[in-house]
Write a protein that holds these residues in place. Sequence first.
Motif, PDB file in Angstrom:
ATOM      1  N   GLN A  88       6.024  -1.433   5.255  1.00 59.14           N
ATOM      2  CA  GLN A  88       4.540  -0.634   5.874  1.00 59.14           C
ATOM      3  C   GLN A  88       3.356  -1.316   4.265  1.00 59.14           C
ATOM      4  O   GLN A  88       3.622  -0.991   2.999  1.00 59.14           O
ATOM      5  N   GLY A  89       2.616  -1.032   5.112  1.00 60.55           N
ATOM      6  CA  GLY A  89       1.050  -0.890   4.477  1.00 60.55           C
ATOM      7  C   GLY A  89       1.259   0.172   3.590  1.00 60.55           C
ATOM      8  O   GLY A  89       1.445   1.306   3.427  1.00 60.55           O
ATOM      9  N   VAL A  90       0.242  -0.881   2.142  1.00 58.95           N
ATOM     10  CA  VAL A  90      -0.038   0.673   1.057  1.00 58.95           C
ATOM     11  C   VAL A  90      -1.627   0.914   1.602  1.00 58.95           C
ATOM     12  O   VAL A  90      -1.935  -0.255   1.380  1.00 58.95           O
ATOM     13  N   ARG A  91      -1.906   1.604   0.737  1.00 56.81           N
ATOM     14  CA  ARG A  91      -3.732   2.565   0.450  1.00 56.81           C
ATOM     15  C   ARG A  91      -3.652   1.855  -0.654  1.00 56.81           C
ATOM     16  O   ARG A  91      -3.153   2.986  -1.053  1.00 56.81           O
ATOM     17  N   ARG A  92      -4.786   1.396  -0.775  1.00 54.02           N
ATOM     18  CA  ARG A  92      -4.578   1.277  -2.491  1.00 54.02           C
ATOM     19  C   ARG A  92      -6.689   1.237  -2.352  1.00 54.02           C
ATOM     20  O   ARG A  92      -7.246   0.682  -1.616  1.00 54.02           O
ATOM     21  N   THR A  93      -6.963   2.190  -3.799  1.00 52.35           N
ATOM     22  CA  THR A  93      -8.379   2.715  -3.997  1.00 52.35           C
ATOM     23  C   THR A  93      -8.320   1.144  -5.064  1.00 52.35           C
ATOM     24  O   THR A  93      -8.070   0.412  -6.055  1.00 52.35           O
TER      25      THR A  93
END
Length: 98
Positions: A88-93
């Motif tokens: 699953q994609g993980v949103r990273r800043t």
Amino acid sequence: MNALGYSGMACLVVGAAGIASGQLRTHHFSGFVGAEFGFFAVDDLRRHNYLWALIDAAASAYFAWHWWKGGGGDDTKGRLREWGRKFQGVRRTAPSVA
């Protein structure tokens, strides 16, 4: 002829026998022919026949594509989809510097 050549010819003979006896469909035969051309491509690379290696590799890719699109890779497609669902994609800043 060496072992790679005999392996390629064996793939062709098995595929032709399967078609003749009605046990294989055409896309399965394409899988055997794709394997045959793959063996021939490796043999041609080993012998430094680069033009024939390129031709055999292209033929192998075509027949592998025909096998895959004909349903030959359905089990493989299912395993790849099942494996892909685990990720699953993980949103990273971006890190911010204060």
